[in-house]
Design an enzyme around this catalytic site. Structure first.
Site, mmCIF file in Angstrom:
data_model
loop_
_atom_site.group_PDB
_atom_site.id
_atom_site.type_symbol
_atom_site.label_atom_id
_atom_site.label_comp_id
_atom_site.label_asym_id
_atom_site.label_seq_id
_atom_site.Cartn_x
_atom_site.Cartn_y
_atom_site.Cartn_z
ATOM 1 N N LYS A 90 0.840 -1.200 0.000
ATOM 2 C CA LYS A 90 0.000 0.000 0.000
ATOM 3 C C LYS A 90 0.874 1.248 0.000
ATOM 4 C CE LYS A 90 -3.897 1.881 2.785
ATOM 5 N NZ LYS A 90 -4.708 1.624 3.998
ATOM 6 N N SER B 284 -9.543 1.707 3.187
ATOM 7 C CA SER B 284 -8.686 2.545 2.372
ATOM 8 C C SER B 284 -7.640 1.761 1.589
ATOM 9 C CB SER B 284 -7.977 3.573 3.270
ATOM 10 O OG SER B 284 -7.076 2.933 4.158
ATOM 11 N N THR C 146 -6.998 0.869 10.270
ATOM 12 C CA THR C 146 -7.238 1.569 11.530
ATOM 13 C C THR C 146 -8.632 1.201 12.029
ATOM 14 O OG1 THR C 146 -5.879 3.375 10.697
ATOM 15 C CG2 THR C 146 -7.255 3.850 12.624
ATOM 16 N N GLY D 263 -11.348 -0.965 9.631
ATOM 17 C CA GLY D 263 -11.997 -1.481 8.425
ATOM 18 C C GLY D 263 -11.177 -1.452 7.148
ATOM 19 N N SER D 264 -10.029 -0.812 7.159
ATOM 20 C CA SER D 264 -9.344 -0.534 5.890
ATOM 21 C C SER D 264 -8.660 -1.734 5.240
ATOM 22 C CB SER D 264 -8.314 0.583 6.073
ATOM 23 O OG SER D 264 -8.941 1.831 5.969
#
Ligand SMILES: *[C@@H]1O[C@H](CO)[C@@H](O)[C@H](O)[C@H]1NC(C)=O
Ligand SMILES: *[C@@H]1O[C@H](CO)[C@@H](O)[C@H](O)[C@H]1NC(C)=O
Ligand SMILES: *[C@@H]1O[C@H](CO)[C@@H](O)[C@H](O)[C@H]1NC(C)=O
Ligand SMILES: *[C@@H]1O[C@H](CO)[C@@H](O)[C@H](O)[C@H]1NC(C)=O
Ligand SMILES: *[C@@H]1O[C@H](CO)[C@@H](O)[C@H](O)[C@H]1NC(C)=O
Ligand SMILES: *[C@@H]1O[C@H](CO)[C@@H](O)[C@H](O)[C@H]1NC(C)=O
Ligand SMILES: *[C@@H]1O[C@H](CO)[C@@H](O)[C@H](O)[C@H]1NC(C)=O
Ligand SMILES: *[C@@H]1O[C@H](CO)[C@@H](O)[C@H](O)[C@H]1NC(C)=O
Ligand SMILES: *[C@@H]1O[C@H](CO)[C@@H](O)[C@H](O)[C@H]1NC(C)=O
Ligand SMILES: *[C@@H]1O[C@H](CO)[C@@H](O)[C@H](O)[C@H]1NC(C)=O
Ligand SMILES: CC(=O)N[C@H]1CO[C@H](CO)[C@@H](O)[C@@H]1O
Length: 540
Positions: A106, A187, A208, A210-211
């Site tokens: 990422k 994200s 943090t 759900g990402s």
């Protein structure tokens, strides 16, 4: 009858042609679904090299990236690194199962090489870091070729109240591969797309709240959100030291387990890792046992599971999944409700913790840069840059989260922040997942991935999502809040999540693996867009 026979004849003759045209195709793994074990075996047997893998994946990226924007940068050194790893292998040295395997990371995980680490912001384009992020260094040590940087929701979705999942100023809009213009969630948006259609074996994401699990489900892949502290965050662009964690996103539970094994562990540069309770890490790969559900007590906290008409397909698949787990020997315990769920819905404690952490943790990251091209050293300076730089699309995409964080009036060194953190420990702990595990003597809880992230996020607990199904053909197409993405549509994937107490990854991996092996949903849900380059096309 005749038509049927003709059709069969046509299929058979096509197959013959393709095998003749590509004699090696029969033995080479196809990159849409290739597992690590398959790629590692092919490398070992010399059927192809790591350079071939890099070439094939880059060609695949180039085919689809103009539409999907999943990848922000390709590592200009990837081919050379692969070559070195091929040489090592020729000399009889193997670094382990990940030797020579391309993986994407990422674009908030820094590398001390030619690649940028920007969280999608022009403010950090060209910035330099003193060394690789620890998780990136660990991947390299394990023999991984870091193939490039995956696009993301800018600043890990911690800037704006009216942006869109998968959008970043420097990277543009990521789309998922399961419907035109589809919201990839976030994200870790690109990190979900990359494994979903075989643009690399797998990717690292960060979470943090759900990402990892949310884009994993939206892209029909597995995501492991590890306990905070199991994987180092050193030189990862932060949101919150209390909630951030780095984890794998992959097509199978076992592939994700291999990667987790490689990146987990203590790190002097991230003191949260000193909380790891194991002298020696568990073997997450060995935890992948088909009978792992047998004898386990798995709770269903119904009061935390969304139950609107739109959730009906998800709930139907979820309830069917519970039966599959029972058939596999698990005891499903219904209504293991969270006692503080209502309080959570009312609570601003998580927001306070994240705001209070962000101003401090962002500054700590920026202070480590060895070159800071725009001289942004604080959140206030990042905001001033962002609001004045046209491509950041301000104010159409606002900076509301930063505005509120800067207006909070205190940061994570204050008693107010500590009180909010303690409230979270209660809501997610005794009033949440830990209390439910205790009261009902559970090994884990299971929920649709839509409902999985928050309660574990606030206590830093682990979650694993596995593909569960897809929305049916009659699903109406709706758009996201901003109106620039399709949100629901036929064929959009969704997942199921296993969650448990801190450091329980070994067990959760087992449960997820046993469920995955019985269902193999991923293979049944098809993308609308696929790259076509295969290993056979790049072999020299
Ligand atoms: C390779 O073989 C698979 C079946 O094993 C087939 O689906 C695919 O079309 C073949 N690809 C090529 C390029 O021949
Ligand atoms: C990193 O950003 C700089 C500045 O825009 C650019 O010149 C460079 O090509 C980027 N690196 C990669 C690997 O794309
Ligand atoms: C959303 O899907 C519709 C088809 O249902 C398509 O016409 C439209 O272009 C898609 N939106 C985007 C942003 O691609
Ligand atoms: C952990 O490190 C951070 C910054 O690196 C520091 O602020 C904090 O006090 C440390 N905590 C402990 C328990 O050492
Ligand atoms: C748990 O929650 C569900 C859904 O809100 C509710 O129907 C059920 O009565 C609750 N059970 C217990 C034991 O609280
Ligand atoms: C939620 O907040 C409202 C308004 O502050 C309050 O009246 C209510 O009691 C709260 N509910 C819970 C469960 O905390
Ligand atoms: C955090 O708050 C303390 C106390 O007000 C202050 O001294 C410190 O500068 C703040 N840190 C940041 C990064 O704003
Ligand atoms: C950043 O600061 C340096 C040193 O003070 C200065 O030379 C440079 O022009 C500044 N860059 C920007 C973009 O403001
Ligand atoms: C940028 O925007 C801010 C508002 O956030 C403003 O105060 C500032 O004057 C603008 N200009 C620069 C160069 O930062
Ligand atoms: C986003 O919010 C800002 C600030 O409220 C507003 O100016 C802007 O128009 C909004 N953008 C959209 C697309 O609604
Ligand atoms: C590697 C790659 O294709 N990067 C592209 C990512 O998306 C941006 C914006 O569309 C392009 O400018 C890059 O070339």
């Amino acid at each position: 009858m005749v038509a049927f026979a003709l059709f069969r004849g046509l299929v058979a003759s096509l197959a013959v042609v393709s095998v003749t045209a590509h004699p090696k195709n029969v033995t080479l793994p196809l990159l849409l679904d290739a597992t690590l074990d398959e790629l590692a075996a092919g490398l070992r047997k010399g059927l192809f090299t790591s350079v071939d893998l890099v070439d094939a994946y880059i060609a695949r990226i180039e085919e689809v990236n103009p539409i999907l924007n999943a990848v922000t940068e390709i590592n200009p050194d990837a081919r050379d690194i692969a070559k070195e790893l091929d040489e090592e292998r020729k000399c009889g040295r193997s670094r382990g199962p990940l030797h020579g395997i391309p993986i994407m990371i990422k674009n908030n995980i820094a590398t001390a090489d030619k690649m940028n680490n920007t969280a999608g912001s022009y403010a950090l384009l060209g910035a330099k870091v003193p060394r690789d992020a620890t998780v990136a260094a660990k991947l390299r040590k394990a023999g991984v070729v870091i193939l490039g940087k995956a696009n993301l929701s800018q600043w890990a979705n911690f800037r704006s109240a009216n942006s869109s999942n998968g959008w970043s100023a420097h990277g543009e809009q990521v789309y998922a591969a399961y419907y035109p213009g589809l919201d990839p969630s976030g994200s870790s948006s690109g990190s979900g797309v990359v494994p979903s259609i075989g643009l690399a074996l797998a990717a690292l994401g960060t979470e943090t709240d759900g990402s990892i699990v949310s884009p994993a489900q939206a892209n029909n892949v597995v995501g492991i959100k590890p306990t905070v502290g199991l994987t180092s965050r050193s030189l990862v662009i932060p949101i919150s030291e209390h909630q951030d964690t780095v984890g794998p996103m992959a097509r199978t539970v076992k592939d994700a387990a291999y990667i987790l094994q490689a990146i987990a562990g203590r790190d002097a540069n991230d003191n949260y890792t000193s909380a790891i309770p194991f002298r020696k890490l568990p073997n997450y790969v060995k935890a992948c046992r088909k009978n792992a559900l047998k004898g386990k007590r798995i709770g269903v906290p119904r009061n935390s599971i969304s139950n609107t008409p739109a959730d009906a397909p998800v709930l139907a698949a979820f309830n069917a999944a519970l039966e599959i787990m029972e058939e596999a020997g698990a005891t499903i315990v219904e209504n293991t409700n969270y006692t503080a769920w209502e309080q959570r819905l009312n609570s601003s404690a998580e927001t306070i913790v994240l705001y209070a952490d962000f101003v401090v943790n962002l500054k700590q990251y920026l202070d480590q840069l060895t070159y800071n091209p725009n001289n942004v050293t604080t959140l206030a300076e990042v905001r001033a840059f962002t609001q004045n730089f046209t491509l950041e699309e301000y104010p159409s995409r606002d900076t509301l989260i930063w505005d509120e964080a800067l207006e909070l009036g205190f940061n994570n060194t204050s008693p107010e922040a500590w009180a909010a953190y303690q409230e979270n420990q209660f809501i997610g702990g005794e009033g949440g997942i830990l209390g439910a595990l205790e009261r009902y003597s559970l090994d884990a809880v299971v929920v649709p991935t839509n409902d999985a992230a928050g309660i574990s996020a606030i206590i830093g607990g682990p979650v694993i999502t596995v593909p569960l199904g897809a929305y049916p053909e009659d699903t109406p197409v709706t758009t996201n809040r901003r109106g620039n993405l399709n949100a629901t549509a036929p064929g959009v994937p969704f997942g199921i999540s296993f969650a448990g107490k801190l450091w329980s990854e070994e067990m959760l991996v087992g449960l997820a693996y046993a469920f995955e092996q019985r269902t193999k949903v991923r293979e049944k849900v098809k993308p609308y867009i696929l790259p076509t380059t295969e290993l056979v096309d790049v072999l020299g």
